[in-house]
Design an enzyme around this catalytic site. Structure first.
Site, PDB file in Angstrom:
ATOM      1  N   ASP A 507       0.833  -1.209   0.000  1.00 47.39           N
ATOM      2  CA  ASP A 507       0.000   0.000   0.000  1.00 47.39           C
ATOM      3  C   ASP A 507       0.870   1.263   0.000  1.00 47.39           C
ATOM      4  O   ASP A 507       1.638   1.495   0.942  1.00 47.39           O
ATOM      5  CB  ASP A 507      -0.880  -0.059   1.265  1.00 47.39           C
ATOM      6  CG  ASP A 507      -1.967   0.972   1.275  1.00 47.39           C
ATOM      7  OD1 ASP A 507      -1.987   1.826   0.383  1.00 47.39           O
ATOM      8  OD2 ASP A 507      -2.800   0.918   2.197  1.00 47.39           O
ATOM      9  N   ASP A 570     -10.487   4.177  -1.028  1.00 45.57           N
ATOM     10  CA  ASP A 570     -11.108   3.208  -0.117  1.00 45.57           C
ATOM     11  C   ASP A 570     -12.626   3.211  -0.224  1.00 45.57           C
ATOM     12  O   ASP A 570     -13.264   4.261  -0.242  1.00 45.57           O
ATOM     13  CB  ASP A 570     -10.713   3.542   1.326  1.00 45.57           C
ATOM     14  CG  ASP A 570      -9.252   3.229   1.595  1.00 45.57           C
ATOM     15  OD1 ASP A 570      -8.503   3.032   0.616  1.00 45.57           O
ATOM     16  OD2 ASP A 570      -8.869   3.185   2.769  1.00 45.57           O
TER      17      ASP A 570
HETATM   18  C1  GLA Z   1      -5.297   2.366   2.957  1.00 47.58           C
HETATM   19  C2  GLA Z   1      -5.864   1.226   2.123  1.00 47.58           C
HETATM   20  C3  GLA Z   1      -6.865   0.450   2.956  1.00 47.58           C
HETATM   21  C4  GLA Z   1      -6.180  -0.086   4.200  1.00 47.58           C
HETATM   22  C5  GLA Z   1      -5.520   1.048   4.981  1.00 47.58           C
HETATM   23  C6  GLA Z   1      -4.649   0.525   6.101  1.00 47.58           C
HETATM   24  O1  GLA Z   1      -6.266   3.289   3.293  1.00 47.58           O
HETATM   25  O2  GLA Z   1      -6.459   1.710   0.950  1.00 47.58           O
HETATM   26  O3  GLA Z   1      -7.427  -0.603   2.184  1.00 47.58           O
HETATM   27  O4  GLA Z   1      -5.232  -1.047   3.813  1.00 47.58           O
HETATM   28  O5  GLA Z   1      -4.709   1.857   4.135  1.00 47.58           O
HETATM   29  O6  GLA Z   1      -4.048   1.537   6.829  1.00 47.58           O
END
Ligand code: GLA
Length: 756
Positions: A507, A570
């Site tokens: 990520d 997200d």
């Molecule tokens: C980002 C990702 C999420 C999750 C968070 C974890 O926002 O897009 O899916 O993994 O980080 O901190």
């Protein structure tokens, strides 16, 4: 299209109108806010001059208003006269409420320099703000409502009041959002709560539905007497299934738990309506909820092989594949013509071993029980590519957020098995952010106190026939502020391999500090570094890129060896989020292929929460049908985001439809394309390996809709067989033009194919 107006009118009459009178006036705080980033407690004082600050809309996060990617502190200020006529006209005169939408992530709210609220909790008079901001993760989705006594000295009646909101955002969208933004005297709707969320609908036998409804008086001093009406009505033919009218006396703090049950076919649409009319004022509050329709038929007693029909593995990598099947236990699994190097466990269906040479093998699988047998081919492709069908599994983020722990992961793995999800091909148990600690003196990543023995956890998950995933960031820190992999990529992957990890979500997060305005090359770079590290270990690890679609990652994700890549930011459990993400995936469609999947983000069905406290998804049941239908058509990885331990019957039914899952898992690996888009509906079509097409019809309106289908829009002609996948029934032959009904925000999923 057929008109539904008459039916709708009758339906509304039957439900009874709910006036939801708000009663006294409100003072709107919708517009007029000032904003700046940074942090200084003096900004809470009324005298502070904010004339140089920017204006901002509180209904949208700051990211959407010119503060892209800004995390950290931000302050909002608002000046407002609170007129005493609010109090004079109010029905309940003792308290005033400040409704401040939602705040991502944390907040302290000041009224005229004095603290009145923190992270959703009203603060007593003379409370002092902690200089060190009380940063609590997981409160972003909480309605901010701060309630003060009408005679609280912090409120200045008929004078100018200054509201100052100090926000702190961990990551992602930040600041105030949602609605309402208003000041009002407290009203019946603030004090009486009709709550459907405490329990799930229970389906008993062939036709009994049970549900608990909780009615609460949140005030400890006010008593409300009145009439409670509970109705259940079939929304397709207006038949009344349940009606109860009772006089109730809600003394201060009282909670009434009503258990109702009624008979109906589980696949029919039913609405449940509850109202409370207070006798003295005639005021009414009400709420309504859609009863989930159960569409997936029960799996038969005879064995049926489910899950992926093709499996990719690299030469020399440890082989792990569980054949999934439904049917009454015990099941006996056999693999015929299994290539040398592999062995099948007859009791569990788990195939293990090592294949050393590149090539393809067709293995005939057989699953038997006392009622019969099921046979199917599994194609094993020993080569470079993994995940020849999209991963099916669970991820901890949408439920537990950073509060994930070893125990919760084990419970999820256990529930994946005991709930029968494993029998439908669900495989991965993925730990998201929140497991990391610092590094040891040799640079090895350490786990935090919630994960005492990662190797033991991985072994345990594998022992159930499941696979396990982990999370990291190419930056110095993950999105949740934990240790990232920057500079330690190889060491981290060696650890993952040692532990037995099968899936890595990587990520972007704080990599923005290293490449603040990344070029395409800089976008790719950290993912290439990790690719090299992953290719050095003797373990197949699904490589899941997460960078929210930057630089159209779908066009180059395969170049950095990604097996899947997130195409969006997200997801949240709202129709807005679901429909915006889901219906905007057409651009990426051409890039989907076996082993290279566009990832539309994790599922938001069941009990989710992004932190320690969970709630039932805010999607209606029909919206959840849309979610699973669309994600299946998109060939997106399906990662369940809810607490598996608390799976309710509807969610389980939704996630165990083998014909729907087979669309997602189709070996051809094509993603659906959008063939029709109007304001009211969409049609998406996915080519399948056997030459048929899976077609999704989506109703974007809030009423039932007959979605018109022209076969020529789907590049189809002649007479076609049609099958409904959710109900697993044949619908006969169609040609030319036809219509199919979909409920509000709902979907239909059909297969169209030529007659044999
Ligand atoms: C980002 C990702 C999420 C999750 C968070 C974890 O926002 O897009 O899916 O993994 O980080 O901190």
């Amino acid at each position: 299209m057929r008109a539904n107006a008459g039916f709708l009118f009758a339906f509304i009459l039957l439900l009874g109108s709910c006036s939801q009178k708000t009663g006294p006036d409100i003072v709107s705080l919708d517009s007029g806010w000032k904003f700046r980033t940074g942090d200084n407690l003096s900004w809470s004082t009324p005298a502070f001059d904010d004339s140089g600050w920017s204006t901002i809309d509180p209904k949208q996060t700051w990211e959407k208003q010119g503060y892209k990617k800004y995390d950290g502190f931000g302050w909002y200020r608002f000046k407002v006269v609170i007129p005493s006529f609010l109090r004079e006209k109010a029905y309940i005169k003792d308290s005033i409420i400040f409704r401040l939408g939602k705040i991502d992530d944390c907040d302290q709210v000041f009224l005229n320099g004095a603290l009145i609220g923190e992270n959703g909790m009203t603060m007593k008079a003379n409370s002092l703000p902690s200089a060190d901001f009380n940063k609590i993760w997981g409160k972003w989705n909480l309605d901010r409502k701060y309630v003060l006594a009408a005679d609280d000295p912090r409120v200045q009646w008929d004078k100018e009041n200054v509201i100052a909101v100090r926000c702190f955002d961990f990551s992602g969208p930040g600041g105030m959002f949602s609605q309402p933004f208003e000041i009002a005297m407290i009203d019946l709707k603030d004090l009486i709560q009709i709550d459907f969320s405490g329990s799930a609908f229970v389906f008993e036998g062939d036709s009994i539905i049970r549900k608990d409804i909780v009615i609460k008086n949140l005030s400890d001093k006010n008593e409300f007497k009145g009439n409670l009406i509970i109705r259940a009505i079939r929304s397709d033919n207006s038949a009344s299934l349940y009606l109860e009218k009772t006089g109730i006396d809600l003394t201060g703090g009282l909670t009434i738990d009503k258990q109702i049950s009624f008979n109906t076919s589980f696949n029919r649409p039913v609405s449940l309506f509850v109202s409370f009319t207070e006798s003295e004022s005639g005021k009414q509050i009400c709420d309504t909820v859609e009863v989930p329709r159960i569409l997936t038929p029960k799996a038969p007693k005879e064995p049926r092989i489910t899950g992926s029909k093709v499996f990719g593995v690299r030469p020399w990598s440890p082989f792990l594949f569980k054949v999934s099947a439904t049917g009454t236990a015990p099941l006996k699994y056999t693999a015929m013509d299994c290539p040398p190097g592999l062995k099948m466990d007859e009791m569990t269906g788990v195939i293990t071993g090592v294949l050393k040479k590149k090539g393809e093998h067709q293995v005939k699988l057989k699953v038997e029980n006392q009622y019969g047998k099921s046979e199917r081919y599994l194609k094993i492709v020993v080569g470079d590519l993994l995940s020849l069908t999209p991963p099916l599994g669970w991820n901890s983020w949408n439920c537990w957020g950073l509060s994930v722990s070893d125990e919760k992961v084990r419970q999820s793995a256990n529930a994946m098995k005991s709930s029968s999800l494993i029998d439908h091909g669900w495989t991965y148990i993925n730990i998201d952010d929140g497991w990391e600690d610092t590094r040891d003196k040799d640079g090895n990543i350490l786990t935090n106190s919630k994960f005492t023995d990662m190797k033991a956890l991985c072994d345990y998950v594998h022992s159930l026939g499941l696979k396990i995933g982990i999370y990291s960031s190419p930056g110095r820190k993950t999105c949740g502020g934990y240790e990232g992999s920057y500079g330690f990529e190889e060491k981290d992957v060696q650890r993952y391999a040692l532990w037995g990890i099968d899936y890595l979500k990587y990520d972007w997060c704080s990599y923005g500090d290293i490449a603040p305005n990344p070029t395409l090359e800089q976008l790719k770079h950290p993912y290439l570094v990790m690719k090299r590290a992953l290719r050095q270990v003797n373990r197949d690890i699904h490589y899941s890129l997460c960078q929210y679609g930057m630089g159209e990652v779908w066009t180059w994700g395969a170049d950095v060896d990604g097996n899947s890549w997130r195409t969006t930011g997200d997801i949240e459990d709202t129709w807005e989020s679901l429909s915006t993400i889901g219906f905007s995936q057409n651009n990426c469609s051409p890039y989907s292929a076996p082993g290279r999947w566009n990832d539309a983000d994790m599922l938001v069905v069941g009990r989710v929460g992004w932190g320690p406290s969970l709630h039932y998804t805010r999607l209606t049941p029909e919206e959840q049908y849309t979610h699973i239908t669309l994600w299946s058509l998109l060939a997106s990885p399906l990662l369940i985001g809810c607490d598996l331990k608390q799976l309710d019957p509807f969610t389980l039914n939704l996630l165990t439809n083998d014909e729907v899952l087979a669309v997602n898992q189709d070996p051809l690996g094509k993603q659906a394309i959008q063939v029709k888009r109007t304001n009211d509906y969409e049609i998406w079509v996915k080519d399948l390996e056997d030459g048929t097409k899976a077609v999704g019809l989506f109703n974007k309106t809030l009423k039932p809709l007959y979605v018109p289908v022209d076969l020529k829009d789907l590049s189809l002609q002649g007479k076609l067989r049609m099958r409904d996948l959710w109900t697993q029934t044949d619908l006969g032959l169609v040609s030319g033009h036809f219509e199919m009904k979909a409920f509000a925000h709902g979907a239909r999923l059909i297969i169209l194919g030529h007659q044999d």
